[in-house]
Write an enzyme that holds these catalytic residues in place. Structure first.
Site, PDB file in Angstrom:
ATOM      1  CD  GLU A  31      -3.028  -0.765   0.049  1.00 51.51           C
ATOM      2  OE1 GLU A  31      -3.150  -0.470  -1.160  1.00 51.51           O
ATOM      3  OE2 GLU A  31      -3.452  -1.807   0.531  1.00 51.51           O
ATOM      4  CB  THR A  33       4.495   0.347  -2.532  1.00 49.22           C
ATOM      5  OG1 THR A  33       3.332  -0.425  -2.845  1.00 49.22           O
ATOM      6  CG2 THR A  33       4.920   0.059  -1.109  1.00 49.22           C
ATOM      7  CG  ASP A  34       0.449   2.946  -6.451  1.00 55.59           C
ATOM      8  OD1 ASP A  34       0.672   3.746  -5.498  1.00 55.59           O
ATOM      9  OD2 ASP A  34      -0.654   2.882  -7.038  1.00 55.59           O
ATOM     10  CB  ALA A 122     -15.856   0.437  -0.554  1.00 52.15           C
ATOM     11  N   GLY A 123     -12.780   1.893  -1.400  1.00 57.53           N
ATOM     12  CA  GLY A 123     -11.374   1.538  -1.635  1.00 57.53           C
ATOM     13  C   GLY A 123     -11.243   0.327  -2.537  1.00 57.53           C
ATOM     14  CB  SER A 125     -10.258   0.378  -7.888  1.00 59.26           C
ATOM     15  OG  SER A 125      -9.099   0.476  -7.164  1.00 59.26           O
ATOM     16  CB  SER A 126     -15.966   2.654  -7.828  1.00 57.76           C
ATOM     17  OG  SER A 126     -15.641   3.791  -7.064  1.00 57.76           O
ATOM     18  CG  ASP A 171      -6.247   1.727  -7.579  1.00 55.72           C
ATOM     19  OD1 ASP A 171      -5.527   0.946  -6.932  1.00 55.72           O
ATOM     20  OD2 ASP A 171      -6.699   2.781  -7.111  1.00 55.72           O
ATOM     21  CE1 TYR A 220      -3.222   7.210  -2.658  1.00 60.73           C
ATOM     22  CE2 TYR A 220      -2.646   9.102  -4.012  1.00 60.73           C
ATOM     23  CZ  TYR A 220      -2.609   7.745  -3.781  1.00 60.73           C
ATOM     24  OH  TYR A 220      -1.957   6.924  -4.658  1.00 60.73           O
TER      25      TYR A 220
HETATM   26  C1  GLA Z   1      -5.349   4.267  -4.012  1.00 66.29           C
HETATM   27  C2  GLA Z   1      -4.593   4.750  -5.246  1.00 66.29           C
HETATM   28  C3  GLA Z   1      -3.498   3.761  -5.631  1.00 66.29           C
HETATM   29  C4  GLA Z   1      -2.618   3.390  -4.441  1.00 66.29           C
HETATM   30  C5  GLA Z   1      -3.474   3.047  -3.213  1.00 66.29           C
HETATM   31  C6  GLA Z   1      -2.644   2.869  -1.974  1.00 66.29           C
HETATM   32  O1  GLA Z   1      -6.054   3.113  -4.305  1.00 66.29           O
HETATM   33  O2  GLA Z   1      -5.470   4.925  -6.317  1.00 66.29           O
HETATM   34  O3  GLA Z   1      -2.732   4.263  -6.690  1.00 66.29           O
HETATM   35  O4  GLA Z   1      -1.701   4.400  -4.165  1.00 66.29           O
HETATM   36  O5  GLA Z   1      -4.456   4.037  -2.947  1.00 66.29           O
HETATM   37  O6  GLA Z   1      -1.850   1.748  -2.090  1.00 66.29           O
END
Ligand code: GLA
Length: 381
Positions: A31, A33-34, A122-123, A125-126, A171, A220
């Site tokens: 998380e 890290t991208d 909700a995290g 990736s909608s 995502d 973020y």
């Molecule tokens: C969100 C962002 C991703 C990533 C995550 C955390 O989903 O869209 O690019 O940074 O948070 O890992």
């Protein structure tokens, strides 16, 4: 007929010519890290965004959104495409068009109906599934032949430049390149990936805290800035190029916050690679340890968890016995917890979590059973 094609027909009073789909994703580990050029380990889900369309003979993109009471948004493909501050969902799509045009691609005008079933906020990736589904649709309809990596990059740029979130590439890559039955160990530096099978004996349990998070305008972007400050103080281009030894050596050059953010990223990269290798080797005790440590690091060093999420993780953790793993997934500040557990344990975990959460917070979490699924694709109409 696909339900989305029926909706298209009802709204536009003519048949759709094509239907596309791109999934949401759940991240097993890796998380924040991208955007530090690091490693992530997500899989695409069965839920996602559907796009039905038919070409038009003028210059107009006419899009109707099923998730927003069939709200319409219209823009011209001639001249510059602007953001629409009154219609946030449209900015992901406007962004995709603007970026493809700026890359020199010619785009057909279209009527488009879009509807998704990824829980919003909700995290899972909608928003990435929305942008990826539309990019994939435009790529196919206009014969652009974009690769998985190119689809992901265009969708990411749309989110960065038009929707105001400096998200990384995880995502979009998971949504574009997911594989049925596999998680993807992605190297976000060169976008290469290694597929790791998720054994049939395992369940991916996703528990939604129902604490809604909103990446745009959330903390973020601050976390990203903390990481960039840390990399600059360490004298590297990105935290991927730093090591724990370097971090300790140069500790004095970093403010306390930047130090802790960097420590999360460096240790998380290592855990992500170890966790993927352990899953490949069916070593669930190591998977447990990596996911457990990842959560602690997100809570204490990266400071992106909330009490509801910590409660859910602790409740599941207590039932695991080193067999499987649990942690918060996604950007943080609410959203979901993911547990990768032996199938036999899933019903007890679900029951315990629901009862415990209700008693503690007076509301019920939503529990989904995720299945690692295929990425963005054209569907039969
Ligand atoms: C969100 C962002 C991703 C990533 C995550 C955390 O989903 O869209 O690019 O940074 O948070 O890992």
């Amino acid at each position: 007929m696909q339900p989305i094609a029926e909706r298209f027909q009802a709204v536009f009073e003519r048949p759709a010519s094509d239907v596309f789909f791109a999934p949401g994703r759940v991240n097993l580990i890796g998380e924040h890290t991208d955007y530090n050029d690091g490693f992530v380990f997500p899989c695409a889900l069965e839920c996602g965004t559907y796009v039905a369309l038919a070409p038009r003979s003028d210059n107009q993109m006419q899009v109707c959104a099923g998730n927003f009471d069939d709200e319409f948004n219209v823009w011209s493909l001639q001249g510059a495409i602007a953001q629409d501050p009154s219609c946030q969902w449209s900015n992901y799509l406007r962004g995709v068009c603007a970026i493809l045009l700026s890359q020199g691609h010619a785009l057909h005008a279209m009527d488009v109906y879009i509807e998704g079933n990824v829980p919003r906020g909700a995290g899972l990736s909608s928003s990435a599934s929305l942008a990826v589904a539309f990019t994939k649709a435009l790529s196919d309809i206009n014969h652009l032949n974009l690769s998985v990596g190119e689809v992901a990059r265009v969708a990411q740029m749309a989110e960065n430049d038009f929707a105001g979130c400096s998200c990384g590439i995880m995502d979009q890559l998971a949504s574009a390149g997911g594989k049925d039955g596999y998680a993807l160990l992605l190297d976000c530096r060169d976008l290469s990936f290694d597929l790791v099978a998720i054994a049939d004996s395992l369940s991916i349990v996703i528990i939604d805290s129902r604490v809604e998070r909103n990446l745009v305008g959330s903390e973020y972007n601050d976390r990203r800035a903390d990481c960039e400050r840390a990399a600059a103080a360490l004298g590297v281009n990105s935290l991927r190029d730093a090591s724990m030894e370097l971090l300790e050596q140069k500790r004095g050059a970093l403010d306390a916050l930047a130090y802790r953010r960097a420590r999360h990223v460096l240790t998380e990269n290592d855990r992500t690679k170890r966790c993927a290798a352990a899953l490949k080797a069916h070593d669930l005790a190591t998977v447990y340890q990596c996911m457990h440590d990842s959560h602690v690091s997100m809570r204490d060093d990266f400071a992106i968890t909330v009490p509801e999420i910590d409660f859910l993780v602790a409740t599941v953790d207590a039932l695991l016995d080193n067999d499987g793993g649990v942690r918060m997934t996604g950007g943080g500040f609410g959203g979901c917890v993911v547990a990768l557990v032996p199938k036999a344990k899933a019903p007890a975990i679900e029951a315990r979590v629901k009862a415990g959460y209700r008693a503690q917070f007076g509301k019920e979490p939503a529990v989904y059973h995720g299945k690692a699924s295929e990425g963005a694709r054209r569907l039969l109409c």
